[in-house]
Design a protein around this motif. Sequence first.
Motif, PDB file in Angstrom:
ATOM      1  N   TYR A  79     -89.103  62.103 -12.256  1.00 49.12           N
ATOM      2  CA  TYR A  79     -90.126  62.333 -13.314  1.00 49.12           C
ATOM      3  C   TYR A  79     -91.182  61.581 -13.068  1.00 49.12           C
ATOM      4  O   TYR A  79     -92.384  62.003 -13.425  1.00 49.12           O
ATOM      5  N   LEU A  80     -91.364  60.529 -12.510  1.00 54.67           N
ATOM      6  CA  LEU A  80     -92.565  59.697 -12.154  1.00 54.67           C
ATOM      7  C   LEU A  80     -93.339  60.547 -11.188  1.00 54.67           C
ATOM      8  O   LEU A  80     -94.579  60.493 -11.212  1.00 54.67           O
ATOM      9  N   ILE A  81     -92.647  60.990 -10.063  1.00 55.71           N
ATOM     10  CA  ILE A  81     -93.252  61.825  -9.219  1.00 55.71           C
ATOM     11  C   ILE A  81     -93.928  62.963  -9.776  1.00 55.71           C
ATOM     12  O   ILE A  81     -95.306  63.233  -9.364  1.00 55.71           O
ATOM     13  N   LYS A  82     -93.528  63.539 -10.612  1.00 52.78           N
ATOM     14  CA  LYS A  82     -93.950  64.721 -11.146  1.00 52.78           C
ATOM     15  C   LYS A  82     -95.126  64.471 -12.193  1.00 52.78           C
ATOM     16  O   LYS A  82     -96.127  65.271 -12.431  1.00 52.78           O
ATOM     17  N   ASN A  83     -95.064  63.271 -12.900  1.00 57.56           N
ATOM     18  CA  ASN A  83     -95.904  63.066 -13.888  1.00 57.56           C
ATOM     19  C   ASN A  83     -97.009  62.112 -13.839  1.00 57.56           C
ATOM     20  O   ASN A  83     -97.978  62.027 -14.553  1.00 57.56           O
ATOM     21  N   THR A  84     -96.985  61.318 -12.768  1.00 58.64           N
ATOM     22  CA  THR A  84     -98.088  60.521 -12.504  1.00 58.64           C
ATOM     23  C   THR A  84     -99.168  61.060 -11.903  1.00 58.64           C
ATOM     24  O   THR A  84     -99.264  62.063 -10.919  1.00 58.64           O
ATOM     25  N   SER A  85    -100.495  60.668 -12.403  1.00 57.20           N
ATOM     26  CA  SER A  85    -101.678  61.130 -11.662  1.00 57.20           C
ATOM     27  C   SER A  85    -102.111  60.522 -10.558  1.00 57.20           C
ATOM     28  O   SER A  85    -101.368  59.609 -10.130  1.00 57.20           O
ATOM     29  N   ARG A  86    -103.046  61.143  -9.656  1.00 58.57           N
ATOM     30  CA  ARG A  86    -103.540  60.313  -8.440  1.00 58.57           C
ATOM     31  C   ARG A  86    -104.174  59.307  -8.716  1.00 58.57           C
ATOM     32  O   ARG A  86    -104.497  58.335  -7.841  1.00 58.57           O
ATOM     33  N   LYS A  87    -104.326  58.901 -10.059  1.00 59.44           N
ATOM     34  CA  LYS A  87    -104.960  57.412 -10.223  1.00 59.44           C
ATOM     35  C   LYS A  87    -103.887  56.255 -10.416  1.00 59.44           C
ATOM     36  O   LYS A  87    -104.361  55.198 -10.755  1.00 59.44           O
ATOM     37  N   ILE A  88    -102.478  56.697 -10.492  1.00 64.22           N
ATOM     38  CA  ILE A  88    -101.409  55.843 -10.364  1.00 64.22           C
ATOM     39  C   ILE A  88    -100.970  55.949  -9.038  1.00 64.22           C
ATOM     40  O   ILE A  88    -100.483  56.823  -8.336  1.00 64.22           O
ATOM     41  N   LEU A  89    -100.514  54.461  -8.540  1.00 64.01           N
ATOM     42  CA  LEU A  89    -100.035  54.356  -7.266  1.00 64.01           C
ATOM     43  C   LEU A  89     -98.503  53.994  -7.621  1.00 64.01           C
ATOM     44  O   LEU A  89     -98.324  53.136  -8.484  1.00 64.01           O
ATOM     45  N   LEU A  90     -97.768  54.780  -7.120  1.00 65.14           N
ATOM     46  CA  LEU A  90     -96.171  54.886  -7.200  1.00 65.14           C
ATOM     47  C   LEU A  90     -95.677  54.160  -5.799  1.00 65.14           C
ATOM     48  O   LEU A  90     -95.850  54.669  -4.909  1.00 65.14           O
ATOM     49  N   ILE A  91     -94.870  53.026  -6.069  1.00 63.19           N
ATOM     50  CA  ILE A  91     -94.251  52.219  -4.995  1.00 63.19           C
ATOM     51  C   ILE A  91     -92.906  52.371  -4.864  1.00 63.19           C
ATOM     52  O   ILE A  91     -92.323  51.688  -6.005  1.00 63.19           O
ATOM     53  N   TYR A  92     -92.230  52.725  -4.213  1.00 64.87           N
ATOM     54  CA  TYR A  92     -90.775  52.892  -4.097  1.00 64.87           C
ATOM     55  C   TYR A  92     -90.301  51.589  -2.859  1.00 64.87           C
ATOM     56  O   TYR A  92     -90.588  51.859  -1.932  1.00 64.87           O
ATOM     57  N   VAL A  93     -89.760  50.504  -3.394  1.00 69.31           N
ATOM     58  CA  VAL A  93     -89.208  49.514  -2.568  1.00 69.31           C
ATOM     59  C   VAL A  93     -87.749  49.940  -1.971  1.00 69.31           C
ATOM     60  O   VAL A  93     -86.816  50.058  -2.589  1.00 69.31           O
ATOM     61  N   HIS A  94     -87.808  49.960  -0.408  1.00 70.43           N
ATOM     62  CA  HIS A  94     -86.519  50.442   0.001  1.00 70.43           C
ATOM     63  C   HIS A  94     -85.767  49.153   0.553  1.00 70.43           C
ATOM     64  O   HIS A  94     -86.653  48.374   1.359  1.00 70.43           O
ATOM     65  N   ARG A  95     -84.540  49.463   0.903  1.00 68.20           N
ATOM     66  CA  ARG A  95     -83.835  48.587   1.677  1.00 68.20           C
ATOM     67  C   ARG A  95     -82.519  49.189   2.230  1.00 68.20           C
ATOM     68  O   ARG A  95     -81.913  50.253   1.428  1.00 68.20           O
TER      69      ARG A  95
END
Length: 283
Positions: A79-95
């Motif tokens: 949902y976030l990947i589809k709906n966030t604009s290029r002005k939003i930085l999406l960070i997925y923290v991985h382990r």
Amino acid sequence: GGGNLHDLVASTNQVIITMPAKAAGSSLKAFTRKCNDGSYSRLRDQFRNYEGFEDILTNSFDMPPVIASHMLSPDTLTYLIKNTSRKILLIYVHREETSRLTSATVQVLTHWCKGSNVRRLKPPKGFFEKKEGNTCHVSEANLINMAIKEKAHEIGIGGSEILRCETYETIRANAPNMIFMDYRKASVLQNILAEKYCPDFLHGDPVQMNVGEEKDTLIFVQVKNTTTGNMDSIDLRQWLQAKEGTLEWALGLNANATCRADTRKMEDKLSSCSDGFLDASAC
């Protein structure tokens, strides 16, 4: 790497950070609450459940510049990947999942051993064979069947559930402004975010939660000694260290995972990035 993360943060209007359990989430959420200076009061763990996010718009007039939340459903990330604009930085923290699983098991049993009035922090009936204060003894059978195999609480909220074929397909189809981050770089991220959004915290110590909380709790696994036939008490961490290479395949913990090849390629690329950040478009 993730490019110049300072520049990425500087050029965005908002940063959204999300992660599975046991990937520095509690520390990042605590930092975010401090950094947002009150505009975050009702947004803690906003993404735990995928139920719509309209209340973010009415929680306060000024939108929080940084949002951090654990994630329970892969639907939330897509949902976030589809709906966030290029002005939003999406960070997925991985382990990496084996490391995450081990840490999550220790945390769940620590909470169960300490006891709590909160229902989710209570162990299943009869789980511990013996409990004296913050010292608890559990049989191998109960540990395996009632905690790990059941994926109790944090144990079951891992990357193998969140990073699946649909996730990678959504990334490729939408080219989001998104990076993967090694969970061990949480303090680096805090400093970068503080530079822009809350400089008063820039020179303080990074926020760290759930660090050392297990030190005052002793958990022992009752293991049958095949030589003497007696029951030995083995420290939980020692037991997990001995079993961690076998747990996942012996219990089929990743049976529902998809596109693990994509995740493993991402992990290889992420580990080769000295800064611990990887642009999602590189996956």
